[in-house]
Scaffold this active site. Structure first.
Site, mmCIF file in Angstrom:
data_model
loop_
_atom_site.group_PDB
_atom_site.id
_atom_site.type_symbol
_atom_site.label_atom_id
_atom_site.label_comp_id
_atom_site.label_asym_id
_atom_site.label_seq_id
_atom_site.Cartn_x
_atom_site.Cartn_y
_atom_site.Cartn_z
ATOM 1 C CG HIS A 10 -0.026 -0.082 2.596
ATOM 2 N ND1 HIS A 10 0.340 1.476 3.039
ATOM 3 C CD2 HIS A 10 0.012 -0.795 3.456
ATOM 4 C CE1 HIS A 10 0.834 0.929 4.311
ATOM 5 N NE2 HIS A 10 0.562 -0.142 4.403
ATOM 6 C CD GLU A 84 2.031 -5.644 8.143
ATOM 7 O OE1 GLU A 84 2.167 -6.888 7.826
ATOM 8 O OE2 GLU A 84 2.702 -4.698 7.572
#
Length: 200
Positions: A10, A84
């Site tokens: 990202h 994550e």
């Protein structure tokens, strides 16, 4: 044409810029991160070298990841498997701050209180790799996620333990390309940056 797995981290957030561990928290992209994501989409298109849609596009369900996918021109299915590392009690803290209490701490070598173990993260990465390998018969696979988890995923692709992820750098909006050479897993490109490109 040989199919590949493309990993896209990202774009920048306020926390990634300041080095704060960002797992469960849903931190949005900065303005700079938005531009990075758009440029990463253009870089991805050049790396793939085809207009054929990917066979599989997956994204972490965190806003910073799925928004990066969206800005990069990808239609992604969201999955928690790409989330994550869960940093538990260390969520939002920087490594220097954690080391005030635990000298020498790294996510690769030390426990994460009330968070995920490296083995748990490795198991998630292995599941994603298995899904990606299955989809590769139909074309490229694009995975949009996060820094630490993507590095564990690279290790999993290569058949290495999760801790080996420390050896693979991946900056915000950076791309990695995974492939094979005569059946042997290969890291073909690492941390390809989203340089200044036309995104009009």
């Amino acid at each position: 044409m040989t199919s590949h797995v493309y990993l896209l981290r990202h774009g920048q957030t306020e926390w990634s810029e300041s080095g704060r561990h960002t797992g469960r928290s849903d931190i949005p992209l900065t303005d700079g991160g938005v531009q990075q994501a758009r440029r990463a989409g253009a870089v991805l298109a050049r790396l793939r070298g085809t207009d054929r849609p990917p066979a599989l596009v997956l994204s972490s369900p965190r806003e910073r990841a799925w928004r990066t996918a969206e800005l990069a021109g990808l239609e992604a299915t969201r999955t928690e498997d790409l989330a994550e590392w869960d940093y538990g009690d260390y969520e939002g803290l920087t490594t220097p701050r954690i080391r005030e209490d635990v000298p020498g701490w790294t996510v690769w070598t030390h426990p994460v209180p009330n968070g995920e173990t490296s083995d748990a993260v490795g198991a998630r990465a292995a599941a994603v790799v298995a899904r990606a390998r299955q989809a590769l018969a139909g074309g490229d696979v694009v995975l949009v996620g996060h820094g630490h988890f993507s590095r564990v995923l690279i290790a999993a692709w290569l058949g290495l333990p999760p801790g080996y992820g420390v050896h693979f750098g991946l900056d915000p909006a950076g791309l990695a390309v995974l492939g094979e050479e005569r059946g042997d897993p290969q890291l073909r490109r690492l941390n390809v940056p989203a340089w200044e490109v036309d995104v009009d």
